[in-house]
Design a protein around this motif. Structure first.
Motif: not given
Length: 588
Positions: A342-348, A362-368, A370-377
């Motif tokens: 679920g990660v689109q990119r990481v920047e300093p 993240l690639s998922a819509d905020p608050g969805s 999928e976004a919560f799963d991405a945050v957990t990951a």
């Protein structure tokens, strides 16, 4: 606002939009965000070429737009609530001036409660916002008017038996005060249970609501009786109660209902239960959790800006997730987070010699989900390298709020049920009665939540319930709903001193039916007034509680409970009170 950091535009691949991330100082409190957000909006929209638009979105912008919902809300809510109460009191009493007395007393109580809330905020340090003050005001008007209706009804009843209005009021208070104190005490204790919530908004609503209910009951039991006796019987004109006059409730609509329901207890109980079960069926599809863009019934700039971003950039671009890690492990953490689902990119995104800050889109819509799963990951990936790494941002906050809401429900709902059960046990001295009444209000909540969820999805188009709605709706429905059962059963217990249970219940229903129905309709209307604010959370609470109170008033308390009491007979009072007519040999 940006602490001197330079900001640069990021252009979308289609060339139709540019995104500029403006970091705000963490020293800016939520109350002070309106200034910098307003400045950014004014600056970004100034001197734009024709056809170009600039919109400001993101977490701070959502907070500012949310606060604007309550601009002038106190006055608007107060006027609407007072208007609704005035209309319903006028219809109830059919007197040109009687309604002014309870409305004035409750209105003054509301202003006193508002001052008490302000003092409580300063003394105890709990925060308040428009939602807290609005719900507190609704509780004062709703509960205060309910108590006033009960006292005035009993006072009018006693005026038909006593020539001295002061004696009539004294007897009315002696009989009505215990039920009012028990019901208000139940509500206050249930509200104070919110003090154990993780959610600070729920805690504030609990403390503020408790202040409001205490103020309402003091004014109902102290100020209202004095105000009513000043004007004497003339206050009830044109329907002035006279000594020796027959009691209208003995031959009215509710007397007819009271004659039918206890005579067919099995049939009525089965049908009433089936209605509740059918209404509760939609509960299987309930969803909870609204994103920032789903909080409003109107569409503020922060929402439209988020929608534009979603069209041209990765969905999480405006609200990136933040990772804070040790500076010497930043590269390893970056590499691990980039591999997370679920990660689109990481920047300093800054830091110092000790800590590094990473911005994760993240690639998922905020608050969805999928976004919560991405945050957990992301959290798992970051802590696998650096155990002390912290993950924050809008989606992380929403995920933590969801976890806290689930924890609060598991802890506080049983506490509320225990409080209600304990009050009923002390009041009625009957285990069977207490358990039965608690079961009926819980069933009412389930039916109301199920029916309201169906309405939200089919009529309102709401995608989900807000996280705090189930808990707050449960509290208000159970704590306030048990009021009517207390009013009914305490009167039934009083009548049971002279009659057997079935007859006592019929008398109690006939006598209290009209006033409790009026109180329920008024309370439901007052909670529905929350819908005047363009915030989905308050609309949902208003609809669920409003419908639930009507359901409790018109079906559960007036039909189902009397039928169940008639079905149980003297067993309803076990192991405590045994009515005279239920004694062995008296029959049913």
């Amino acid at each position: 606002a940006s602490d001197g950091q330079k900001v640069f535009p990021v252009f979308s691949e289609d060339g139709q939009a540019a995104f500029i991330a403006v970091p705000l100082s963490t020293a800016i409190s939520e109350e002070d965000l309106a200034g910098p957000i307003g400045d950014i909006r004014e600056t970004s929209s100034a001197d734009l070429p024709e056809g170009m638009q600039a919109q400001v979105t993101g977490g701070p912008a959502f907070i500012v737009d949310l606060s604007k919902v309550f601009d002038g809300a106190d006055v608007r809510l107060l006027i609407t609530t007072a208007g609704v109460v005035a209309l319903l009191l006028l219809i109830t009493y059919r007197s040109p001036w009687l309604w002014l007395v309870p409305l004035t007393v409750v209105g003054v109580a509301d202003q006193v409660a508002a001052q008490g809330l302000a003092i409580g905020t300063n003394v105890f340090g709990f925060p308040t916002d428009g939602a807290v003050t609005g719900i507190t005001s609704v509780l004062v008007f709703g509960a205060g008017t309910n108590y006033a209706l009960l006292i005035i009804a009993r006072y009018r009843e006693e005026l038909r038996r006593h020539a001295d209005r002061y004696e009539a009021m004294r007897i009315a208070l002696d009989n009505a005060a215990p039920a009012i104190l028990a019901s208000s005490g139940t509500v206050v204790l249930a509200l104070l249970c919110l003090g154990f919530a993780d959610n600070p908004s729920s805690r504030s609503i609990g403390f503020g609501g408790a202040i409001g209910i205490v103020t309402a009951v003091v004014y109902a039991l102290v100020v209202l009786p004095a105000a009513m006796t000043i004007f004497g019987r003339r206050l009830f004109w044109p329907f002035v109660p006279q000594v020796g006059q027959p009691e209208p409730t003995e031959s009215g609509f509710w007397a007819k209902v009271a004659a039918v329901v206890p005579s067919r207890p099995v049939q009525v109980s089965v049908r009433g239960t089936l209605v509740l079960v059918v209404l509760a069926l939609p509960l299987v599809g309930v969803k909870t959790g609204l994103s920032d863009t789903e909080q409003f019934r109107a569409t503020p700039e922060s929402v439209t800006g988020q929608e534009v971003l979603a069209e041209h950039f990765p969905a999480g671009a405006s609200q990136p997730t933040t990772v804070i890690t040790a500076a010497d492990q930043a590269d390893e953490v970056t590499a691990a987070v980039e591999q997370a689902d679920g990660v689109q990119r990481v920047e300093p995104a800054g830091g110092d010699d000790e800590y590094a800050v990473l911005s994760v889109v993240l690639s998922a819509d905020p608050g969805s989900d999928e976004a919560f799963d991405a945050v957990t990951a992301v959290r798992e990936a970051a802590t696998s390298v650096d155990e002390s790494a912290l993950v924050g941002g809008s989606d992380a906050e929403s995920l933590d709020a969801k976890t806290a809401a689930e924890r609060d429900q598991k802890l506080i709902i049983p506490m509320i049920l225990a409080v209600v059960l304990l009050v009923l046990l002390v009041l009625l001295r009957s285990v069977v009665a207490a358990v039965l009444l608690v079961a009926t209000v819980v069933a009412t909540f389930a039916a109301s939540l199920g029916a309201s969820w169906w309405a939200f999805t089919h009529w309102f188009g709401f995608p989900a319930l807000d996280l705090g709605v189930p808990l707050l709706s449960f509290l208000f429905l159970v704590a306030l709903g048990v009021d009517y059962n207390i009013f009914l059963t305490t009167r039934a217990k009083e009548e049971a001193e002279e009659h057997h249970t079935k007859t006592a219940t019929s008398i109690a229903l006939a006598v209290t039916g009209g006033v409790i129905t009026s109180a329920g309709i008024l309370l439901a209307a007052v909670f529905t007034v929350l819908g005047v604010l363009p915030l989905i959370t308050l609309t949902q609470i208003g609809v669920i509680v409003g419908f639930g109170v009507l359901l409790d008033t018109l079906l559960v308390r007036s039909v189902l409970v009397p039928a169940l009491v008639a079905l149980l007979g003297r067993r309803f009072w076990w192991p405590g009170h045994l009515s005279r007519g239920d004694e062995p040999g008296a029959g049913q």
